[in-house]
Design an enzyme around this catalytic site. Sequence first.
Site, PDB file in Angstrom:
ATOM      1  N   ASP A 157       0.832  -1.207   0.000  1.00 17.81           N
ATOM      2  CA  ASP A 157       0.000   0.000   0.000  1.00 17.81           C
ATOM      3  C   ASP A 157       0.857   1.243   0.000  1.00 17.81           C
ATOM      4  OD1 ASP A 157      -2.125   1.740   0.235  1.00 17.81           O
ATOM      5  OD2 ASP A 157      -2.650   1.179   2.274  1.00 17.81           O
ATOM      6  N   GLU A 189      -2.385  10.489   0.729  1.00 19.20           N
ATOM      7  CA  GLU A 189      -3.639   9.716   0.640  1.00 19.20           C
ATOM      8  C   GLU A 189      -4.022   9.161   1.996  1.00 19.20           C
ATOM      9  OE1 GLU A 189      -6.341   6.298   0.212  1.00 19.20           O
ATOM     10  OE2 GLU A 189      -4.308   6.246   0.990  1.00 19.20           O
ATOM     11  N   GLU A 190      -3.010   8.762   2.758  1.00 14.93           N
ATOM     12  CA  GLU A 190      -3.273   8.139   4.056  1.00 14.93           C
ATOM     13  C   GLU A 190      -3.665   9.166   5.114  1.00 14.93           C
ATOM     14  OE1 GLU A 190      -3.552   5.074   4.257  1.00 14.93           O
ATOM     15  OE2 GLU A 190      -2.162   4.060   2.897  1.00 14.93           O
TER      16      GLU A 190
HETATM   17 ZN   LIG Z   1      -3.520   2.982  -0.116  1.00 13.14          ZN
END
Ligand SMILES: [Zn+2]
Length: 429
Positions: A157, A189-190
């Site tokens: 990820d 994004e996180e």
């Molecule tokens: Zn991700």
Amino acid sequence: MRINHLWGITALARATLGSDLQQPLGGNLPPGTVHPSEFDTIIASSPLLAFHRSIVEIPSVSGDEKNVGEFVLDFLSSHNFTVEKQIVVPESDDNKERFNIYAYVGENRYPDVLLTSHIDTVPPFIPYSLHSPASRSRGRSSFNRADLIIAGRGTVDAKASVATIVFAAIEILHENPDASIGLLFDVGEEKFGVGIKHFSDSDLNPTPPKFHTVIFGEPTELSLVAGHKGSLGLKVIAKGKAAHSGYPWLGESAISAILPVLTRLDNLENVLPVDGGLLRSDKLGKSTLNIGQIYGGVAGNVVPAFAEASVSVRLAAGTPDDTRKILQRAVDEVTGSDGTVVLDFGGLKAGGAPPQYFDVDVDGFDVITVNYGTDAASLHIHDQGIQKVRRYLYGPGTIHVAHGDNEAITVGELEEAARGYKRLISAAL
Ligand SMILES: [Zn+2]
């Protein structure tokens, strides 16, 4: 310079592979199996795997994406992409540069097909490492090359998606140099999706849209995702009045006020929507609610004047506003609307995201739904109902290890994902 270095390793590794293969590997190995001493060779001899290793080895916890961003940017420009840095406001006061990477072919700044993933990771950084698969513990000293395990933060990820998107794009352009494709690798994004929001608000996301397809890269176990849940965060806040615990009637306990509310909210996913429960859908099942953090009071012998809980809801249906109303109604029922317990949605009227649905019309993929959020909700596509932009969500690796200390992926999954992205791009073009 980094690129030359990378290719230098690759060339060296190829030579090593050649000599290794002349060594007896021990025993009668079935074809396609490798010996543990070849771990490094497997990675270094594949440009895809070597690139994946390079970007995983550069830490890029949200807010600290500059170094990996520079590396990806250099790599793409050395492969004839036109690359733009899209500067995003720094996370903290240290003013570290943050930028999305936007890449396309030649002057084609508004391509038909956009592929996107993110270059930040969750903390903590976990170094890259290679491991033989579980089959080895059953006494085998060799295994299939495809089963080699690559572990470390971001291996799944989302650097697995980043690497395989890059190599799928390179191969597509090799076969068709005029392919109208673009790449967006975003930051943050996180953490609130700051990178994709920045892109979404920029001139690269015009009205009406120039792209007709967006492919989002996240761990989907090589399946196409039909939909994922939306999200809504909130705080439950109770105010009371402090007093000596021996004379509780002189105070008002905020914890006594918040407990029945939290109990009600905690069970709301099991209550039918007609009875005031959280919404459901055929595709995504039940909405779920997690009370993730709770605190209040100052000491065991003081009537608590304050209590607060942080709550996250995953929405299977409806809008965040629908769910805000359901939660408020539940609180009103429990408290009789006496104002002792209030819901705080962060003052953001537009906070939260509704469930997202994706296209799944390319043959040869399994179709699943997932419970995590992605950048998709924050990329506002201004299609004005004229021409529907197709959206796909696909990528290597499983979400089950994505944020854990056991984050890992296999060589086979990475190589299959590069083929999968190529099929998606070809179908879109
Ligand atoms: Zn991700």
